[in-house]
Write an enzyme that holds these catalytic residues in place. Structure first.
Site, PDB file in Angstrom:
ATOM      1  N   SER A  40      40.378   5.309  47.523  1.00 46.47           N
ATOM      2  CA  SER A  40      41.403   4.452  47.409  1.00 46.47           C
ATOM      3  C   SER A  40      41.045   2.962  47.546  1.00 46.47           C
ATOM      4  O   SER A  40      40.259   2.415  46.882  1.00 46.47           O
ATOM      5  CB  SER A  40      42.560   4.860  48.726  1.00 46.47           C
ATOM      6  OG  SER A  40      43.690   4.388  48.199  1.00 46.47           O
ATOM      7  N   ASP A 169      45.416   9.691  44.331  1.00 48.03           N
ATOM      8  CA  ASP A 169      44.798   9.179  45.174  1.00 48.03           C
ATOM      9  C   ASP A 169      43.705  10.028  46.121  1.00 48.03           C
ATOM     10  O   ASP A 169      44.289  11.118  46.723  1.00 48.03           O
ATOM     11  CB  ASP A 169      45.844   8.687  46.341  1.00 48.03           C
ATOM     12  CG  ASP A 169      45.346   7.719  47.146  1.00 48.03           C
ATOM     13  OD1 ASP A 169      44.428   7.883  47.940  1.00 48.03           O
ATOM     14  OD2 ASP A 169      45.729   6.343  47.477  1.00 48.03           O
TER      15      ASP A 169
END
Length: 274
Positions: A40, A169
């Site tokens: 991320s 993610d």
């Protein structure tokens, strides 16, 4: 010879800006990691560092944006995944999603290249394969689609399709990917930005903030279990838990809060490398 080290940078939204203080400390030590793994926001900052930017250069870039709200808004508008046709066919939710690949185009420093092979430091990027329910690790080929996949937070960003996989993610499965670096260096260092628990807050978050905070709670639980099974050689934890996932406009405050981690990192890493 001095021992080598590899660096894992974790997810956590705006708290991830604390990674910059760690990179500045490494620059001050005049040492560079043999490899970087990121999830991320840790993948975004890791990519900038692997591209050859210094910690201070990354700081200047972030603060330049954070202090110009009009510019942030202009860039965010350019990242919208939705079109008028989407609005009619799929509803308002789809029209407001952010396109993660457009986000990378708008918010990554220009020095970040298009290909992994152009980086100065080997980089591993972690995303989550939504349907296979497993992590996807990228270290070669096109860089920016992999970065986009790693940051594609559900309900905020549209999933990324890469190599016929639907990706979201990386924090959903591996918020702090230190185990991916074992065997790549003598020492593995991880930066945990999940933040310490607190009972000082009593405010009720809005639905978006509640969802993002819940993601961070789950990420913290995943990281804690991984550490129980086999911790990295060094974990540093910048004290940024008071900040929310979307507090990017508080970049200066986050960096100030992270400053004390520099001395800790320098002392502990120096002892491990000598």
């Amino acid at each position: 010879m001095r021992r080598s080290f590899a660096l894992a940078l974790g997810g956590g939204g705006a708290r991830g800006l604390a990674h910059i203080a760690v990179l500045e400390a490494l620059d001050e030590m005049r040492t560079r990691p043999a490899a970087i793994a990121g999830t991320s926001i840790g993948a975004l900052i890791g990519a900038a560092y692997a591209a050859g930017m210094s910690g201070k250069e990354i700081r200047r870039f972030v603060l330049m944006l954070a202090h110009d709200r009009a510019e942030i808004l202009r860039r965010l508008i350019a990242t919208r995944a939705g079109t008028f046709a989407n609005l009619l066919n799929l509803g308002f939710g789809s029209a407001t999603l952010v396109d993660a690949e457009k986000f990378c185009e708008q918010f990554l420093p220009a020095k970040v290249p298009d290909e992994f092979g152009e980086l100065e430091i080997p980089l591993l990027i972690v995303a989550t394969d939504l349907y296979r329910r497993e992590q996807a690790v990228f270290s070669s080929g096109a860089l920016k689609p992999a970065l986009a996949a790693s940051i594609a937070l559900p309900a905020v960003m549209r999933p990324v399709v890469l190599a016929e996989r639907v990706l979201i993610d990386g924090g959903a499965i591996n918020p702090l990917p230190f185990e991916e670096l074992r065997g790549r260096a003598d020492v593995v260092v991880a930066v945990d930005i999940s933040g310490a628990p607190t009972d000082a807050r009593r405010d009720i978050p809005n639905p978006w903030e509640c969802m993002l905070a819940t993601v961070l709670v789950m990420a913290n639980a995943i990281t804690a279990e991984k550490i129980k099974r086999g911790a990295p050689d060094l974990i540093v934890r910048p004290k940024v838990g008071v900040f929310r996932a979307l507090d990017f406009l508080q970049a200066s405050a986050i960096l100030r809060a992270a400053e004390p981690v520099k001395a800790e990192l320098k002392e502990k890493l120096a002892a491990l490398l000598d």
